[in-house]
Design an enzyme around this catalytic site. Structure first.
Site, PDB file in Angstrom:
ATOM      1  N   ASP A   1     -52.316  15.916  75.372  1.00 25.91           N
ATOM      2  CA  ASP A   1     -53.122  16.509  74.300  1.00 25.91           C
ATOM      3  C   ASP A   1     -52.207  17.373  73.437  1.00 25.91           C
ATOM      4  OD1 ASP A   1     -55.566  16.936  73.152  1.00 25.91           O
ATOM      5  OD2 ASP A   1     -56.327  18.260  74.728  1.00 25.91           O
TER       6      ASP A   1
ATOM      7  N   GLU B   1     -67.025  14.505  72.207  1.00 25.49           N
ATOM      8  CA  GLU B   1     -67.351  15.703  72.993  1.00 25.49           C
ATOM      9  C   GLU B   1     -68.629  16.358  72.463  1.00 25.49           C
ATOM     10  OE1 GLU B   1     -64.112  18.425  73.762  1.00 25.49           O
ATOM     11  OE2 GLU B   1     -65.455  19.935  74.594  1.00 25.49           O
TER      12      GLU B   1
ATOM     13  N   GLU C   1     -57.206  16.160  68.061  1.00 28.56           N
ATOM     14  CA  GLU C   1     -58.597  16.472  67.682  1.00 28.56           C
ATOM     15  C   GLU C   1     -58.759  16.265  66.171  1.00 28.56           C
ATOM     16  OE1 GLU C   1     -59.971  20.301  69.066  1.00 28.56           O
ATOM     17  OE2 GLU C   1     -59.254  19.905  71.098  1.00 28.56           O
TER      18      GLU C   1
ATOM     19  N   LYS D   1     -53.043  12.761  72.334  1.00 32.17           N
ATOM     20  CA  LYS D   1     -54.424  12.933  71.847  1.00 32.17           C
ATOM     21  C   LYS D   1     -54.418  14.001  70.763  1.00 32.17           C
ATOM     22  CE  LYS D   1     -58.021  15.006  74.114  1.00 32.17           C
ATOM     23  NZ  LYS D   1     -58.455  16.044  73.157  1.00 32.17           N
TER      24      LYS D   1
ATOM     25  N   ASP E   1     -55.425  20.242  76.636  1.00 30.13           N
ATOM     26  CA  ASP E   1     -55.072  21.626  76.296  1.00 30.13           C
ATOM     27  C   ASP E   1     -56.109  22.591  76.881  1.00 30.13           C
ATOM     28  OD1 ASP E   1     -57.136  21.181  74.503  1.00 30.13           O
ATOM     29  OD2 ASP E   1     -56.021  21.826  72.724  1.00 30.13           O
ATOM     30  N   SER E   2     -57.120  22.034  77.577  1.00 32.26           N
ATOM     31  CA  SER E   2     -58.015  22.868  78.377  1.00 32.26           C
ATOM     32  C   SER E   2     -57.205  23.630  79.425  1.00 32.26           C
ATOM     33  CB  SER E   2     -59.090  22.008  79.057  1.00 32.26           C
ATOM     34  OG  SER E   2     -58.512  20.896  79.711  1.00 32.26           O
TER      35      SER E   2
HETATM   36  O1  KIV Z   1     -58.502  19.504  76.647  1.00 35.24           O
HETATM   37  C1  KIV Z   1     -59.262  18.775  77.290  1.00 35.24           C
HETATM   38  O2  KIV Z   1     -59.368  18.839  78.521  1.00 35.24           O
HETATM   39  C2  KIV Z   1     -60.056  17.808  76.540  1.00 35.24           C
HETATM   40  C3  KIV Z   1     -61.130  17.076  77.283  1.00 35.24           C
HETATM   41  C4  KIV Z   1     -62.301  17.962  77.457  1.00 35.24           C
HETATM   42  C5  KIV Z   1     -61.493  15.812  76.630  1.00 35.24           C
HETATM   43  O3  KIV Z   1     -59.858  17.630  75.382  1.00 35.24           O
END
Ligand code: KIV
Length: 250
Positions: free
Chosen positions: A77, A164, A108, A106, A38-39
């Site tokens: 994510d 992280e 968090e 994924k 989600d970056s």
């Molecule tokens: O969103 C993302 O790119 C991430 C990575 C930094 C692990 O969660």
């Protein structure tokens, strides 16, 4: 690709990707795990954090990445808006799987959501330490609460976990105490694997220089130079040449 089996055998390589062409580059280079992070909120959409990323954003980009990857494990994510309840996370993960074919998510923190997804047949990568969906500032995460959450995520059935921004010694301890592989970002070399955000490691953003980042290229410089040369050629009237133009129909 069963990432679990690599723990203690060899280090796991992971990178993010958000589109078809870059996913193909990453996959053909032999990277083990491609995370559609989600970056993308920051590196694709220009937002200042990940909080406004939608499930539709994730579905669109995960679909593109799935088309570019043949061998690596693709992980989607789940964004903040999906992770508000068990019912919502299940609905959204099923949407991702149905539309993109990606069944690996994924999350968090939130071990209760990890458990619900695993029970529903999804593979889940956990994420602890700095959790950008919750955090307001970039801060190294010190203390046993990180170990405790990592253990809870493992117990909930995750097949691996991102650490992280965790001190290297704490990341080593977590890696030793968990049976599942740890994938570090800003967590030192003792993790079972490493992940970086692709545009960051390619040097696409000259302003982003956190301590943990190694830039493997200057793609910003290369791309800017190419664009400048193109502009000059257009202005001088030397692009396109005759060989770059179509002749008259025969
Ligand atoms: O969103 C993302 O790119 C991430 C990575 C930094 C692990 O969660």
């Amino acid at each position: 690709m069963d990432i679990r089996k690599l723990k203690g055998v060899r280090k796991i390589s992971a990178l993010t990707a958000y589109d078809f062409l870059m996913a193909r580059v990453v996959d053909e280079a032999g990277i083990d795990v491609v995370l559609v992070g989600d970056s993308l909120g920051m590196v694709v959409l220009g937002a200042c954090d990940t909080k406004g990323v939608t499930i539709e954003d994730m579905i669109r980009h995960t679909g593109a990445v799935m088309k570019g990857v043949r061998n690596a494990l693709v992980v989607c994510d789940l964004p903040l808006e999906s992770c508000v309840s068990v019912s919502r996370v299940l609905v959204d993960a099923r949407k991702v799987r149905e539309i993109t074919g990606c069944g690996c998510m994924k999350i968090e923190g939130k071990p209760e959501l990890v458990r619900a997804l695993v029970s529903a047949g999804f593979e889940v990568m956990g994420h602890t330490g700095l959790k950008p969906q919750e955090a307001d500032t970039f801060k190294v995460q010190r203390g046993d609460f990180v170990l405790d959450e990592a253990k809870a995520i493992e117990a909930a059935g995750a097949f691996s976990i991102v650490l992280e921004c965790v001190p290297a010694d704490l990341a080593c301890r977590i890696t030793d105490e968990l049976r599942i592989p740890t994938i570090g970002i800003g967590a030192g070399v003792g993790c079972d694997g490493q992940i970086l955000v692709l545009p960051d490691m390619l040097g696409l953003n000259p302003d982003f220089k956190p301590k943990f980042l190694r830039k493997y290229a200057d793609v910003y410089g290369v791309a800017k130079n190419a664009v400048k040369r193109y502009k000059e050629d257009v202005e001088k009237g030397i692009f396109p040449s005759a060989s770059e133009s179509y002749g008259q129909d025969k």
